[in-house]
Design a protein around this motif. Sequence first.
Motif, PDB file in Angstrom:
ATOM      1  N   PHE A 127       5.627   2.999 -12.597  1.00 25.89           N
ATOM      2  CA  PHE A 127       5.249   3.042 -11.185  1.00 25.89           C
ATOM      3  C   PHE A 127       4.529   4.359 -10.872  1.00 25.89           C
ATOM      4  CE2 PHE A 127       6.705   3.025  -6.557  1.00 25.89           C
ATOM      5  CZ  PHE A 127       5.918   1.950  -6.196  1.00 25.89           C
ATOM      6  N   ALA A 128       5.032   5.433 -11.485  1.00 21.31           N
ATOM      7  CA  ALA A 128       4.401   6.739 -11.290  1.00 21.31           C
ATOM      8  C   ALA A 128       2.959   6.718 -11.804  1.00 21.31           C
ATOM      9  CB  ALA A 128       5.206   7.821 -12.004  1.00 21.31           C
ATOM     10  N   LEU A 129       2.755   6.078 -12.962  1.00 24.56           N
ATOM     11  CA  LEU A 129       1.399   6.005 -13.520  1.00 24.56           C
ATOM     12  C   LEU A 129       0.457   5.161 -12.662  1.00 24.56           C
ATOM     13  CD1 LEU A 129       2.114   5.486 -17.336  1.00 24.56           C
ATOM     14  CD2 LEU A 129       1.295   7.548 -16.226  1.00 24.56           C
ATOM     15  N   MET A 130       1.002   4.234 -11.922  1.00 27.37           N
ATOM     16  CA  MET A 130       0.172   3.298 -11.165  1.00 27.37           C
ATOM     17  C   MET A 130      -0.335   3.852  -9.840  1.00 27.37           C
ATOM     18  SD  MET A 130       2.188  -0.275 -11.610  1.00 27.37           S
ATOM     19  CE  MET A 130       2.301  -1.111 -13.195  1.00 27.37           C
ATOM     20  N   MET A 131       0.164   5.004  -9.445  1.00 26.16           N
ATOM     21  CA  MET A 131      -0.027   5.438  -8.067  1.00 26.16           C
ATOM     22  C   MET A 131      -1.478   5.571  -7.621  1.00 26.16           C
ATOM     23  SD  MET A 131       2.553   5.434  -6.326  1.00 26.16           S
ATOM     24  CE  MET A 131       4.304   5.245  -6.574  1.00 26.16           C
ATOM     25  N   GLU A 132      -2.358   6.061  -8.492  1.00 27.05           N
ATOM     26  CA  GLU A 132      -3.749   6.220  -8.070  1.00 27.05           C
ATOM     27  C   GLU A 132      -4.335   4.862  -7.692  1.00 27.05           C
ATOM     28  OE1 GLU A 132      -7.975   8.204  -9.532  1.00 27.05           O
ATOM     29  OE2 GLU A 132      -6.573   7.463 -11.037  1.00 27.05           O
ATOM     30  N   ALA A 133      -3.962   3.851  -8.484  1.00 25.88           N
ATOM     31  CA  ALA A 133      -4.490   2.515  -8.221  1.00 25.88           C
ATOM     32  C   ALA A 133      -3.876   1.885  -6.972  1.00 25.88           C
ATOM     33  CB  ALA A 133      -4.262   1.616  -9.439  1.00 25.88           C
ATOM     34  N   VAL A 134      -2.657   2.259  -6.648  1.00 29.09           N
ATOM     35  CA  VAL A 134      -2.063   1.777  -5.390  1.00 29.09           C
ATOM     36  C   VAL A 134      -2.945   2.249  -4.234  1.00 29.09           C
ATOM     37  CG1 VAL A 134      -0.067   1.908  -3.840  1.00 29.09           C
ATOM     38  CG2 VAL A 134       0.289   1.673  -6.305  1.00 29.09           C
ATOM     39  N   GLY A 135      -3.374   3.490  -4.313  1.00 25.38           N
ATOM     40  CA  GLY A 135      -4.286   4.020  -3.304  1.00 25.38           C
ATOM     41  C   GLY A 135      -5.615   3.278  -3.300  1.00 25.38           C
ATOM     42  N   LEU A 136      -6.098   2.923  -4.488  1.00 26.75           N
ATOM     43  CA  LEU A 136      -7.361   2.165  -4.591  1.00 26.75           C
ATOM     44  C   LEU A 136      -7.225   0.815  -3.891  1.00 26.75           C
ATOM     45  CD1 LEU A 136     -10.241   1.722  -5.886  1.00 26.75           C
ATOM     46  CD2 LEU A 136      -9.032   0.713  -7.829  1.00 26.75           C
ATOM     47  N   ALA A 181       8.001   4.942  -3.596  1.00 26.86           N
ATOM     48  CA  ALA A 181       7.408   3.704  -3.070  1.00 26.86           C
ATOM     49  C   ALA A 181       6.725   3.961  -1.730  1.00 26.86           C
ATOM     50  CB  ALA A 181       8.469   2.628  -2.919  1.00 26.86           C
ATOM     51  N   LEU A 182       7.309   4.840  -0.941  1.00 30.12           N
ATOM     52  CA  LEU A 182       6.741   5.123   0.380  1.00 30.12           C
ATOM     53  C   LEU A 182       5.572   6.093   0.301  1.00 30.12           C
ATOM     54  CD1 LEU A 182      10.031   5.600   2.443  1.00 30.12           C
ATOM     55  CD2 LEU A 182       8.444   3.691   2.610  1.00 30.12           C
ATOM     56  N   TYR A 183       5.741   7.153  -0.479  1.00 24.24           N
ATOM     57  CA  TYR A 183       4.781   8.271  -0.412  1.00 24.24           C
ATOM     58  C   TYR A 183       4.117   8.593  -1.747  1.00 24.24           C
ATOM     59  CZ  TYR A 183       8.119   9.020   3.423  1.00 24.24           C
ATOM     60  OH  TYR A 183       8.955   8.865   4.486  1.00 24.24           O
ATOM     61  N   GLY A 184       4.305   7.758  -2.766  1.00 22.65           N
ATOM     62  CA  GLY A 184       3.866   8.128  -4.120  1.00 22.65           C
ATOM     63  C   GLY A 184       2.379   8.291  -4.292  1.00 22.65           C
ATOM     64  N   ASN A 185       1.596   7.525  -3.540  1.00 24.62           N
ATOM     65  CA  ASN A 185       0.148   7.641  -3.723  1.00 24.62           C
ATOM     66  C   ASN A 185      -0.390   8.788  -2.870  1.00 24.62           C
ATOM     67  OD1 ASN A 185       0.828   5.315  -1.681  1.00 24.62           O
ATOM     68  ND2 ASN A 185      -1.093   6.228  -0.969  1.00 24.62           N
ATOM     69  N   HIS A 186      -1.505   9.370  -3.302  1.00 23.19           N
ATOM     70  CA  HIS A 186      -2.103  10.423  -2.485  1.00 23.19           C
ATOM     71  C   HIS A 186      -2.873   9.781  -1.341  1.00 23.19           C
ATOM     72  CE1 HIS A 186      -5.293   9.328  -5.267  1.00 23.19           C
ATOM     73  NE2 HIS A 186      -6.148   9.815  -4.406  1.00 23.19           N
TER      74      HIS A 186
END
Lengths: 599, 288
Positions: free
Chosen positions: A275-284, A318-323
Amino acid sequence: MKPITWMVGGQQGDGFSSSGETFALGLSRLGYCIYGYFTNSSRIIGGHANYRVRISPYESLANADEIDILVAFDKETVDVNIDKLRDGGVILCDTSLDIELPENHSVQLIQVPIMKTAEELGTKLVKNMVAVGASAALVNVKPDVFLSIMAQRFERKGEKVVQMNTEAIQKGYDYVMENVTLKQDLSLPDVPQSKRMLMTGNDAIGLGAVTAGCRAMYAYPITPATDIMEYLAKKLPQLGGIVLQTEDEIGAINMTIGSAYAGARTMTATSGPGFALMMEAVGLAGMTETPLVIVNTQRGGPSTGLPTKHEQSDLFSALYGNHGEIPKIVLAPSTAEECYYDTIRAFNLAETYQCPVVLLTDLALSQATQSVNYIEPEPPQIERGKLKPLPHKADIDVEALESQAPETRYEQFKRFEDAEDGVSPRVLPGTPQGLHHVTGVEHSEVGRPSEDKVNRKKMMGKRLRKMEHVKVSNGVEVQGNQESDLLVIAWGSSKGVIREAIERVQEQGYNITHAHVKVVLPFPTEELKPYIEGTQHILFIENNGTGQLSALTHQLINDLPESKNLLKYDGEPFYPLEIETKLREMKEWQQRSKTSVTM
Amino acid sequence: MATTFKDFRNDVKPNWCPGCGHFSIQAAIQRAAAKQDLNPEHLAVVSGIGCSGRISGYVNAYGFHGVHGRALPVAQGVKLANPELTVIASGGDGDGYAIGMGHTIHAMRRNIDMTYIVMDNQVYGLTKGQTSPRSRKGFMTKSTPSGAMEKQTQPMQLALSSGVGFLAQGFSGDLKGIVSLIEKGIQHKGFSLINIFSPCVTYNKVNTYDFFKENIIKLEDEEAYDPSNLGMAMQKLIEHNGLVTGVIYQDHEPSFTDQIPDFDDNPIVHQDLNLSSEKIKGLVDEFC
């Protein structure tokens, strides 16, 4: 009847778990409610592991404080678990094991020639079924249901295999019936047969994904999420879909985004590290307004942490992980049944609001086997939001298309139109007169990169405005009165164990209300408020070290009454007694503070 | 009335420096798409980050501009969901051979039918001149003021050993050549990697247009070059330090989805998502 807990243990990889699964399934078919919990370590072979099965006439979704029956395939199982046995409990093991019981114990040791029986039948492998038969006799349940499971399970392997396994069960059963006198009655009373399912949270998510129309799944193996991929890998290809194990979690989420952008219902599933690795893409996904469903089955963190142990410490990530700031929905189901319905919800919400939806579960919920009310096989509502239909390529009149003036044919579609509710019409690649650009860079209504201040303000506003319109029902499940002495707030798989503890304490006239948060974002502030206003004190119960839900609630709701946290992060879910003890402490403390006020 | 390269043009003015090699690559994609008679509506251009990443917005098609190094996973996801689309992914050498190297290798192994065009300028341009994995040893940049200390990656050799099905290399100074290579890449049923030397006139004063003109060997001029011969391909790359253009290698292994019966004829995006009650009952009963 009180629930009975039966535990089987042995060396990991020894196959003993099949006896647990068979025992649980058989009793489930007879109408008992089951809660099965695996405890193992992060290795394949060796090391003690066990599977406990709680058998109850009513729903009880928690491990018991003590076990009643311990089936031990080796000495270590006894050494490790003897202190969990209740007074008068039973140990069932092979005659060859040399078991020394502690002095002044009240445990009944029952030794059955498990290995010898199995060898006589032709293979050591059936020892697990001898144990099932013997266990059935201990709880006074006829072996027929287990025999029919064997017939089903090994039908493909031929008559001989079925016969060996059924005979093993029968022989184990007969031996105990003929040779053992129990000091305490462990008989299970008859219960009415009811059609229930037996599944884990991961099973339920997999099933929910299939019925919700998910046809593409990309993931990277990680405990405790892998079962979801493995289930879908069996199902989706049969439906014309695909499951692909990617090179890493970043590949998984970006492929998911690619398929979602093209119009598939698609998902990925992972645990904390992935999940940590996915964060940039969550923002995308947030920025490109691509519907995205991600399951995060939490495990012990941080870093690699406790890969096979339970925790609830990814709420903040989950709430704040993405930039940056994006609209996002976070669901936190508390039972396997809710996992099923929340998965369907997640797909509908992702497409309705065109944003990421995180399905946040925890290891206990993902991997514990539990009884679930039979899911009526109704096709669920599939809500695709403002999606324009995609024509088949073959159905497009190319000549008509080519006769259009370029400015008509190629007019850019306002994919990011500044809609009132923040959700713009969505068109899929392959649609005539839908051409547009999509980018993770700030962009105009047609997706052209733009750093213009006015545009930035408009587009950020549009995306974030979605959150004002997001409607997710059942944000919190409450048991108890609006006015209470104590309000317990918790989330995730702990619902069952908290209920059990509250029942024990409430009998003594302590008015406790239990609010279980099931949607974290948008946070159910309005639903919670009356209960918060109506209570003297709050107790947050969480499996983490910092009280994340507590912090979030304090952040979002002003003027909370004094609150305390009960936190546990040793890798195990709560036991009822731990919560019961805390509730009693709270009661005493409240009484003391009342007295000191009146003095 | 087929499409022409004008159909793939839009009114967005590229933010590339005058003289940038990427202009030719953009033109080549537009011309190749027209020559292959594609429709803009069924072309998806997926790109990475950096100067080259902007290409998704400069070609008149469905464009997706993702995050750094992740163009390939997005592109593969698009193609799997809708095989009716022609998918072109494009990015720079940093995108494909540094941050996205893992995806590049696995995409070649996976062999999903799509075309990947790497605009290889051997430097990081948009971040204003740092070293790239394609910078040669000793290359002076802002991040390597004493010269790059690592060896250059050799993506073409790497591709051959990663199971690539179509491998070509071009030079943006040769528009006709790269149009033809992109066409062949689109035609190839499987994953195609096309590396195109694309000089950065602002930050790379070593690998210039003149450098490539002087050093490149055209495989079509090589006697008896056989692009189906893996050993020969590897030998040529080693012999000329990777500075070759043309089709380096091509095989005809089945693509990823060729191995799944009916997959391409029944695109996921066109499937009915509603299962019958009977089908759902079958799934539910497995848990009873």
